[in-house]
Design a protein around this motif. Sequence first.
Motif, mmCIF file in Angstrom:
data_model
loop_
_atom_site.group_PDB
_atom_site.id
_atom_site.type_symbol
_atom_site.label_atom_id
_atom_site.label_comp_id
_atom_site.label_asym_id
_atom_site.label_seq_id
_atom_site.Cartn_x
_atom_site.Cartn_y
_atom_site.Cartn_z
ATOM 1 N N UNK A 29 84.332 -50.029 -48.909
ATOM 2 C CA UNK A 29 84.450 -51.246 -49.978
ATOM 3 C C UNK A 29 83.001 -51.728 -50.377
ATOM 4 N N UNK A 30 82.151 -51.033 -49.861
ATOM 5 C CA UNK A 30 80.572 -51.684 -49.937
ATOM 6 C C UNK A 30 80.082 -51.288 -51.525
ATOM 7 N N UNK A 31 79.966 -52.003 -52.387
ATOM 8 C CA UNK A 31 79.570 -51.719 -53.540
ATOM 9 C C UNK A 31 78.255 -50.842 -53.774
ATOM 10 N N UNK A 32 77.165 -50.831 -52.909
ATOM 11 C CA UNK A 32 75.848 -50.374 -52.988
ATOM 12 C C UNK A 32 76.336 -49.065 -52.338
ATOM 13 N N UNK A 33 77.129 -48.464 -51.631
ATOM 14 C CA UNK A 33 77.473 -47.261 -51.008
ATOM 15 C C UNK A 33 77.819 -46.169 -52.128
ATOM 16 N N UNK A 34 77.180 -45.183 -51.836
ATOM 17 C CA UNK A 34 77.600 -43.708 -52.644
ATOM 18 C C UNK A 34 79.342 -43.306 -52.432
ATOM 19 N N UNK A 35 79.736 -43.926 -51.443
ATOM 20 C CA UNK A 35 80.986 -43.507 -51.014
ATOM 21 C C UNK A 35 81.965 -44.786 -51.179
ATOM 22 N N UNK A 36 81.494 -45.659 -51.979
ATOM 23 C CA UNK A 36 82.374 -46.826 -52.397
ATOM 24 C C UNK A 36 83.577 -46.299 -53.208
ATOM 25 N N UNK A 37 84.787 -47.063 -53.075
ATOM 26 C CA UNK A 37 85.965 -46.795 -53.693
ATOM 27 C C UNK A 37 86.339 -48.276 -54.178
ATOM 28 N N UNK A 38 87.147 -48.209 -55.246
ATOM 29 C CA UNK A 38 87.644 -49.346 -55.972
ATOM 30 C C UNK A 38 89.079 -49.475 -55.005
ATOM 31 N N UNK A 39 89.701 -50.738 -55.238
ATOM 32 C CA UNK A 39 90.971 -50.982 -54.444
ATOM 33 C C UNK A 39 92.016 -50.233 -55.050
ATOM 34 N N UNK A 40 91.985 -49.971 -56.305
ATOM 35 C CA UNK A 40 92.991 -48.891 -56.766
ATOM 36 C C UNK A 40 92.864 -47.729 -56.530
ATOM 37 N N UNK A 41 91.688 -46.988 -56.279
ATOM 38 C CA UNK A 41 91.462 -45.935 -55.539
ATOM 39 C C UNK A 41 91.801 -45.754 -54.270
#
Length: 199
Positions: A29-41
């Motif tokens: 859940x770290x927005x700067x990560x390339x592996x970031x996911x939204x809460x919905x996802x």
Amino acid sequence: MWIKFCGATRIADAVAVARSGADALGLNFFPASKRFVTIETARELAAAAKQASFESPLNGDNTGTPVGCTIVGVFVNASVTDIVQTANTVQLDAIQLHGDEPLELLLELRRRLPGIALIRALRASAERLPELMETIQQLQQHSAADALLLDAWVPGSWGGTGTRIENSVFSAVQQQTTLDRKSTRLNSSHIPLSRMPSS
């Protein structure tokens, strides 16, 4: 041994992790990560992983009872409000804090999310050993974490670089920490707090 795969962003990957018999799936859940996911996802990934893990013959405790894949939310310097909202919405089993979160934030999360395991990730190196040991001592004194995750200190990175930690760091932590009891908040495999593997 406790195995956690971090960074799934597609349902097929989350399902594959769960079916492999892995103990946990980390959602970033770290927005700067390339592996970031939204809460919905994340909700979709978590639900798919849980379902797949209960269907997998590889996932069970010592009695053969299915335990499911532990869903871990990975956060870096997020607010308590955001972490609590995400944990409740996604139905996280554990929270991994991978930034510079102060002790007070962990204690507030412990108060507001009493049934969720707290994993404190600490960036470690031989040069930073005194600071690391002081942090571990504070966590122990306040029972602020259920598990520790040691990750190599790499300047400019919050972790997950694949860089190895010196053996001397592990030895020092094992010798000087009292975090050797078992956690019952993670899953039935009861992870030793001072020996939780890196993601």
